[in-house]
Motif scaffolding. Structure first.
Motif, PDB file in Angstrom:
ATOM      1  N   ARG A  81       0.806  -1.219   0.000  1.00  0.00           N
ATOM      2  CA  ARG A  81       0.000   0.000   0.000  1.00  0.00           C
ATOM      3  C   ARG A  81       0.844   1.276   0.000  1.00  0.00           C
ATOM      4  O   ARG A  81       0.298   2.370   0.020  1.00  0.00           O
ATOM      5  N   HIS A  98      -4.314  -1.024  -5.692  1.00  0.00           N
ATOM      6  CA  HIS A  98      -4.941   0.134  -6.345  1.00  0.00           C
ATOM      7  C   HIS A  98      -5.120   1.305  -5.383  1.00  0.00           C
ATOM      8  O   HIS A  98      -5.214   2.450  -5.805  1.00  0.00           O
ATOM      9  N   ASP A  99      -5.163   1.050  -4.072  1.00  0.00           N
ATOM     10  CA  ASP A  99      -5.346   2.121  -3.088  1.00  0.00           C
ATOM     11  C   ASP A  99      -4.024   2.575  -2.457  1.00  0.00           C
ATOM     12  O   ASP A  99      -4.015   3.244  -1.432  1.00  0.00           O
ATOM     13  N   THR A 104       0.731   4.423  -6.673  1.00  0.00           N
ATOM     14  CA  THR A 104       0.523   3.119  -7.287  1.00  0.00           C
ATOM     15  C   THR A 104       1.638   2.828  -8.293  1.00  0.00           C
ATOM     16  O   THR A 104       2.024   3.701  -9.073  1.00  0.00           O
TER      17      THR A 104
END
Length: 111
Positions: A14, A41-42, A46
């Protein structure tokens, strides 16, 4: 590899704890530029093909990250091996133990 600073890319899930710590620590060293990213994706930042292409060296925190990168960006990894640092997800950002571990893994950048 280009002349100038060595470009290191650190990847975790992350991009909130381990890879940003590695980025901060390595950017204190000589002759290196470090960036971090995450595979989710969060993630704060990214992972992208542009970052893969930018990097001279790619380091992941766990083998799962290497698998994701290899699967998604195989065509961009021709001359870029990925090294697994095997750093588990049990550290806080800039945790003293993590900082020492990272510096120990990259002594060539600290004089």
């Amino acid at each position: 590899m280009s002349s100038g600073p060595v470009k290191l890319l650190f990847v975790c899930t992350r991009n909130r704890l381990r890879s940003p710590t590695a980025e901060a620590v390595l950017n204190q060293g000589d002759s290196v530029t470090a960036i971090s990213a995450g595979t989710n994706h969060d993630a704060e930042t990214t992972l992208s093909g542009d970052l893969i292409e930018w990097a001279d060296r790619i380091y992941v925190m766990e083998s799962v990250h290497k698998k994701k990168i290899t699967r998604q960006y195989d065509a961009l990894l021709q001359d870029k091996p990925i090294r697994n640092l095997a750093i588990p997800d049990n550290y806080r950002f800039m945790d003293a133990g993590l900082v020492v571990k990272i510096k120990t893994m990259f002594p060539e950048f600290f004089s």
